[in-house]
Motif scaffolding. Structure first.
Motif, PDB file in Angstrom:
ATOM      1  N   ASP A 175       0.801  -1.226   0.000  1.00 19.66           N
ATOM      2  CA  ASP A 175       0.000   0.000   0.000  1.00 19.66           C
ATOM      3  C   ASP A 175       0.836   1.279   0.000  1.00 19.66           C
ATOM      4  N   ASP A 176       2.146   1.146   0.038  1.00 21.00           N
ATOM      5  CA  ASP A 176       3.038   2.313  -0.053  1.00 21.00           C
ATOM      6  C   ASP A 176       3.415   2.495  -1.525  1.00 21.00           C
ATOM      7  N   ILE A 177       2.913   3.550  -2.138  1.00 24.84           N
ATOM      8  CA  ILE A 177       3.093   3.754  -3.578  1.00 24.84           C
ATOM      9  C   ILE A 177       4.562   3.831  -3.984  1.00 24.84           C
ATOM     10  N   MET A 178       5.397   4.432  -3.166  1.00 22.93           N
ATOM     11  CA  MET A 178       6.818   4.566  -3.520  1.00 22.93           C
ATOM     12  C   MET A 178       7.518   3.205  -3.507  1.00 22.93           C
ATOM     13  N   VAL A 179       7.268   2.422  -2.492  1.00 26.49           N
ATOM     14  CA  VAL A 179       7.872   1.083  -2.407  1.00 26.49           C
ATOM     15  C   VAL A 179       7.336   0.211  -3.533  1.00 26.49           C
ATOM     16  N   ARG A 180       6.020   0.247  -3.743  1.00 26.38           N
ATOM     17  CA  ARG A 180       5.401  -0.571  -4.779  1.00 26.38           C
ATOM     18  C   ARG A 180       5.967  -0.241  -6.163  1.00 26.38           C
ATOM     19  N   ARG A 181       6.044   1.034  -6.482  1.00 24.73           N
ATOM     20  CA  ARG A 181       6.522   1.448  -7.807  1.00 24.73           C
ATOM     21  C   ARG A 181       8.011   1.103  -7.985  1.00 24.73           C
ATOM     22  N   SER A 182       8.792   1.322  -6.953  1.00 19.30           N
ATOM     23  CA  SER A 182      10.217   1.005  -7.026  1.00 19.30           C
ATOM     24  C   SER A 182      10.435  -0.486  -7.267  1.00 19.30           C
ATOM     25  N   CYS A 183       9.733  -1.321  -6.500  1.00 18.60           N
ATOM     26  CA  CYS A 183       9.854  -2.773  -6.667  1.00 18.60           C
ATOM     27  C   CYS A 183       9.357  -3.204  -8.043  1.00 18.60           C
ATOM     28  N   GLN A 184       8.255  -2.623  -8.488  1.00 16.11           N
ATOM     29  CA  GLN A 184       7.697  -2.971  -9.792  1.00 16.11           C
ATOM     30  C   GLN A 184       8.699  -2.676 -10.908  1.00 16.11           C
ATOM     31  N   LEU A 185       9.286  -1.494 -10.895  1.00 17.93           N
ATOM     32  CA  LEU A 185      10.259  -1.123 -11.926  1.00 17.93           C
ATOM     33  C   LEU A 185      11.502  -2.009 -11.874  1.00 17.93           C
ATOM     34  N   THR A 186      11.964  -2.302 -10.675  1.00 20.15           N
ATOM     35  CA  THR A 186      13.132  -3.166 -10.519  1.00 20.15           C
ATOM     36  C   THR A 186      12.859  -4.554 -11.097  1.00 20.15           C
ATOM     37  N   LEU A 187      11.734  -5.139 -10.729  1.00 19.77           N
ATOM     38  CA  LEU A 187      11.400  -6.481 -11.196  1.00 19.77           C
ATOM     39  C   LEU A 187      11.176  -6.510 -12.708  1.00 19.77           C
ATOM     40  N   GLN A 188      10.524  -5.491 -13.241  1.00 21.18           N
ATOM     41  CA  GLN A 188      10.323  -5.424 -14.692  1.00 21.18           C
ATOM     42  C   GLN A 188      11.669  -5.318 -15.413  1.00 21.18           C
ATOM     43  N   GLY A 189      12.583  -4.561 -14.838  1.00 22.80           N
ATOM     44  CA  GLY A 189      13.909  -4.421 -15.419  1.00 22.80           C
ATOM     45  C   GLY A 189      14.680  -5.731 -15.457  1.00 22.80           C
ATOM     46  N   TYR A 190      14.337  -6.658 -14.576  1.00 22.80           N
ATOM     47  CA  TYR A 190      14.978  -7.968 -14.551  1.00 22.80           C
ATOM     48  C   TYR A 190      14.164  -9.029 -15.289  1.00 22.80           C
ATOM     49  N   GLY A 191      13.185  -8.596 -16.064  1.00 19.73           N
ATOM     50  CA  GLY A 191      12.464  -9.514 -16.937  1.00 19.73           C
ATOM     51  C   GLY A 191      11.208 -10.141 -16.393  1.00 19.73           C
ATOM     52  N   TYR A 192      10.649  -9.596 -15.349  1.00 18.48           N
ATOM     53  CA  TYR A 192       9.410 -10.137 -14.798  1.00 18.48           C
ATOM     54  C   TYR A 192       8.203  -9.332 -15.264  1.00 18.48           C
ATOM     55  N   ASP A 193       7.082 -10.025 -15.421  1.00 22.98           N
ATOM     56  CA  ASP A 193       5.789  -9.400 -15.707  1.00 22.98           C
ATOM     57  C   ASP A 193       5.143  -9.150 -14.344  1.00 22.98           C
ATOM     58  N   VAL A 194       5.019  -7.896 -13.965  1.00 22.54           N
ATOM     59  CA  VAL A 194       4.581  -7.560 -12.610  1.00 22.54           C
ATOM     60  C   VAL A 194       3.164  -6.990 -12.614  1.00 22.54           C
ATOM     61  N   ARG A 195       2.290  -7.608 -11.825  1.00 26.12           N
ATOM     62  CA  ARG A 195       0.955  -7.068 -11.567  1.00 26.12           C
ATOM     63  C   ARG A 195       1.037  -6.465 -10.170  1.00 26.12           C
ATOM     64  N   ALA A 196       0.918  -5.158 -10.079  1.00 28.62           N
ATOM     65  CA  ALA A 196       1.046  -4.476  -8.787  1.00 28.62           C
ATOM     66  C   ALA A 196      -0.321  -4.032  -8.292  1.00 28.62           C
ATOM     67  N   HIS A 197      -0.557  -4.237  -7.008  1.00 27.34           N
ATOM     68  CA  HIS A 197      -1.819  -3.849  -6.372  1.00 27.34           C
ATOM     69  C   HIS A 197      -1.525  -3.025  -5.130  1.00 27.34           C
ATOM     70  N   SER A 198      -2.360  -2.031  -4.910  1.00 27.68           N
ATOM     71  CA  SER A 198      -2.184  -1.156  -3.748  1.00 27.68           C
ATOM     72  C   SER A 198      -2.894  -1.692  -2.501  1.00 27.68           C
TER      73      SER A 198
END
Length: 131
Positions: free
Chosen positions: A20-43
């Motif tokens: 539920d922390d938008i900054m943590v969620r977005r940071s993790c999402q971008l990191t994982l996508q950069g390493y080749g993962y398809d990320v579904r993020a939920h708040s």
């Protein structure tokens, strides 16, 4: 003469991220996508529970303390509905988490905040079998 076709690119493993922390969620999402993962993020955990794509996830990453429902309850609810993938918990409250689960081994790993990128990626790689 037979036409040569390139092999299909490897599938991007689907990861579900719930924080539920938008900054943590977005940071993790971008990191994982950069390493080749398809990320579904939920708040929120409620959003994740109603998303049918969650049940196709190879791994779930959930924050421990969230508004409305904690990460433990989220994973238990998903398991009750048939999801059997590995789950990773993110927390700044390790002692509270340990008391809450009382020996229930529902998480593959526990990552403490602040998150270290290489540890996050290594944990997800192990959970999805990419190592």
């Amino acid at each position: 003469m037979q036409e040569m076709t390139a092999p299909a690119p490897p599938a991007r493993p689907r990861i579900v991220l719930v924080d539920d922390d938008i900054m943590v969620r977005r940071s993790c999402q971008l990191t994982l996508q950069g390493y080749g993962y398809d990320v579904r993020a939920h708040s929120s955990p409620i959003q994740a529970l109603v998303d049918p794509a969650v049940y196709e996830a190879r791994c779930l990453i959930a924050e421990f303390r969230m508004t409305g429902m904690d990460g433990i309850t989220l994973v238990r609810s998903l398991r009750a509905n048939g999801w059997r993938g590995p789950a990773i918990l993110v927390t700044a409250h390790r002692a509270d988490f340990i008391a809450a689960v009382q020996g229930d081994e529902i998480f593959l790993e526990i990552l403490e905040k602040p998150l270290v990128e290489r540890r996050l990626i290594a944990s997800v790689d192990r959970a999805t079998g990419r190592v």
